[in-house]
Design an enzyme around this catalytic site. Structure first.
Site, PDB file in Angstrom:
ATOM      1  N   ASP A  15      12.373  61.769  69.901  1.00  0.00           N
ATOM      2  CA  ASP A  15      12.680  62.209  71.002  1.00  0.00           C
ATOM      3  C   ASP A  15      12.131  61.471  72.293  1.00  0.00           C
ATOM      4  OD1 ASP A  15      13.536  64.440  72.958  1.00  0.00           O
ATOM      5  OD2 ASP A  15      11.397  64.697  73.277  1.00  0.00           O
ATOM      6  N   ASP A  17      12.144  62.344  76.338  1.00  0.00           N
ATOM      7  CA  ASP A  17      10.960  63.145  77.455  1.00  0.00           C
ATOM      8  C   ASP A  17      10.087  64.211  76.576  1.00  0.00           C
ATOM      9  OD1 ASP A  17      12.435  63.406  80.290  1.00  0.00           O
ATOM     10  OD2 ASP A  17      14.098  62.947  78.522  1.00  0.00           O
ATOM     11  N   ASP A 178       8.724  67.265  70.425  1.00  0.00           N
ATOM     12  CA  ASP A 178       7.695  67.742  71.091  1.00  0.00           C
ATOM     13  C   ASP A 178       7.890  68.994  71.396  1.00  0.00           C
ATOM     14  OD1 ASP A 178       9.728  66.803  73.230  1.00  0.00           O
ATOM     15  OD2 ASP A 178       8.048  67.756  74.545  1.00  0.00           O
TER      16      ASP A 178
END
Length: 228
Positions: A15, A17, A178
């Site tokens: 991922d 961001d 995240d």
């Protein structure tokens, strides 16, 4: 959590961001400029951090309403979205930086022979120049942005697309993220998932999510995987 380590992996999907890059300061600045243009009150950095993860359209809606699932007036949203995009273009990588260990982790994964893929909900117009500016773009063999396909995370489509692209089974792809978006997408696609605790998960602890492991920094991933 899966205890059968090291996990056999053919490609590592990461991922953007909150996993590779701390983009919150620049996203917050773009949001503040948008709100100022609209004569609306500012929103704190911590609040903006909690809004990140479902694409810029949702971030704008949340900034306008102050609610995670808020629905602003259609005319206001139509006016606000291009303002945000204009300002984000202006500040795209002013304060954005890789998280500690990210560059070392990417290099170590590449040197170990893993195929690297970036799957993000950020629009391509921001994703590609941001990765290039951070010196990361060349690490990835495939980059899928939030508008590359008809659906984005937490839908499993981007992960399934990557599996088809590389002619592997979804279980051979490991997703590193995240947030709940990442764990839900991975489980729906049938991929293992490892989470990092420092990113954007709406203020919730990733250790409470359905994942195979939680690591503190990207280089730690090498201890948990092996080439399938």
């Amino acid at each position: 959590m899966n205890k059968s380590f090291p996990l056999p992996v053919k490609a590592v999907v990461i991922d953007l961001d909150g996993t590779l890059l701390n983009t919150a300061p620049d996203l917050a600045e773009a949001a503040q400029r948008m709100l100022r243009d609209l004569a609306m009150p500012p929103v704190s950095l911590d609040t903006i951090r909690s809004y990140i993860g479902n694409g810029i359209a949702n971030l704008v809606k949340r900034a306008l309403t102050g609610e995670m699932h808020g629905k602003p007036d259609d005319a206001l949203f139509v006016k606000a979205l291009p303002l945000f995009e204009k300002h984000y273009d202006e500040v795209l990588h002013c304060e954005t930086r890789p998280y500690p260990g990210v560059m070392e982790g990417l290099k170590a994964l590449r040197d170990a022979g893993y195929t690297l893929v970036c799957i993000t909900n950020k629009a391509q117009r921001f994703t590609l120049p941001l990765l290039a500016a951070m010196g990361m773009k060349d690490y990835f063999d495939l980059i899928l942005s939030g508008d590359s396909l008809p659906r984005k995370k937490p839908d499993p489509l981007p992960l399934r697309y990557a599996a088809i692209y590389y002619e592997v089974e979804p279980k051979d792809l490991l997703l590193v993220g995240d947030s709940l978006n990442d764990s839900q997408a991975a489980r729906a696609a049938g991929c293992p998932v490892v989470l990092l605790p420092y990113g954007y998960n709406g203020g919730k602890d990733v250790r409470e999510q359905d994942c195979d492991a939680v690591i503190d920094s990207l280089p730690e991933l090498l201890k948990l995987i092996r080439k399938a």
